[in-house]
Design an enzyme around this catalytic site. Structure first.
Site, short mmCIF file in Angstrom:
data_model
loop_
_atom_site.label_atom_id
_atom_site.label_comp_id
_atom_site.label_asym_id
_atom_site.label_seq_id
_atom_site.Cartn_x
_atom_site.Cartn_y
_atom_site.Cartn_z
N PRO A 89 8.86 107.10 -5.74
CG PRO A 89 9.52 109.21 -5.02
CD PRO A 89 10.00 108.00 -5.75
CD GLU A 116 15.83 116.65 -7.36
OE1 GLU A 116 14.68 116.90 -6.96
OE2 GLU A 116 16.78 116.42 -6.60
NE ARG A 154 9.35 87.12 6.13
CZ ARG A 154 8.21 86.68 6.61
NH1 ARG A 154 7.11 86.86 5.93
NH2 ARG A 154 8.16 86.07 7.76
CG ASP A 169 4.73 86.28 8.95
OD1 ASP A 169 5.01 85.75 10.02
OD2 ASP A 169 5.45 86.26 7.94
CL1 6GU Z 1 10.58 103.14 -4.36
N1 6GU Z 1 11.92 105.42 -4.16
C1 6GU Z 1 12.16 106.62 -3.60
N2 6GU Z 1 13.16 107.35 -4.09
N3 6GU Z 1 11.45 107.11 -2.61
C2 6GU Z 1 10.46 106.34 -2.14
C3 6GU Z 1 10.16 105.08 -2.66
C4 6GU Z 1 10.92 104.64 -3.69
N4 6GU Z 1 9.12 104.59 -1.98
C5 6GU Z 1 8.80 105.49 -1.08
N5 6GU Z 1 9.60 106.56 -1.17
#
Ligand code: 6GU
Length: 225
Positions: A89, A116, A154, A169
């Protein structure tokens, strides 16, 4: 194009890999997906790949050795080292521009985290790209890895049945282009008809209607943000 996925949950992938476009791409040998269990590179007799954080705190951290050694071994299996991507994230936000860039590569190595987070030395040693699919937190990178594969394959020539069908698209032409509304049979359903212009066979008028409606949808979506 070759994908290597390193994960603690390899069993998540076969169902997805066996379906639809991806299955077709694999069958036509346009796409290869290799899923690797990070526990293979655990030195622990219990195959542990996580541990408690130094300094204390909740949760567990993905250990450095299985990831570094797994990536190094897998990288060495072909001549092309590929692009190494850590799904987290904290990564750079995934969008269609990023998809197009990845689609020019012949090999992507995707590392899925759990717990974590990753031991920071994984990042310091391997210097991967860090990729996030959006501003929210998932329990792990596996679903994000599927999102990346789905979006990228794709764009590989020959994977879509109709070679032109990705061009219109949403997001593909320009960064923020939303697709126009589409209709198919029946012509009427519960009093809801189809716009007459789509039935009249005038291709110029149809193209103009589609441009106008795509623009309107795009504007509305951006307003809502
Ligand atoms: Cl790539 N991993 C995690 N654990 N949470 C996320 C993410 C990735 N992308 C958005 N949230």
């Amino acid at each position: 194009m070759r994908f290597d996925i390193l994960t603690l949950f390899p069993a998540i992938f076969p169902g997805y890999l066996g379906e639809s476009l991806l299955e077709k791409g694999i069958r036509r040998r346009l796409v290869e997906v290799h899923v690797h269990d990070l526990r293979n590179w655990s030195r622990d007799k219990h195959h542990k790949v996580d541990d408690r954080p130094f300094g204390g705190g909740p949760g567990m951290v993905l250990r450095v050795e299985p990831v570094v050694e797994g990536v190094e071994e897998i990288r060495g299996r072909t001549r092309d080292p590929g692009r190494l991507i850590l799904l987290t994230p904290q990564g750079k936000r995934f969008d269609q521009r990023y998809v197009r860039e990845l689609a020019t590569s012949n090999r992507l190595i995707l590392v899925c985290g759990r717990y974590e987070g990753f031991d920071q030395r994984i990042i310091d040693i391997l210097k991967p790209e860090e990729l996030s699919i959006g501003d929210f937190v998932l329990n792990g990178g596996e679903v994000a890895a599927m999102v990346v594969i789905d979006a990228v394959i794709r764009l590989i020539p020959g994977v879509l049945g109709d070679a032109t069908s990705s061009i219109d698209d949403s997001f593909s032409r320009e960064e923020d282009w939303i697709e126009f509304p589409q209709y198919t049979r029946p012509r009427t359903y519960r009093d809801h008809g189809v716009p007459d212009v789509l039935l009249n066979g005038n291709h110029e008028e149809i193209a103009e209607w589609r441009r106008a409606h795509a623009a309107r949808r795009t504007e509305r979506l951006r307003e809502a943000e």
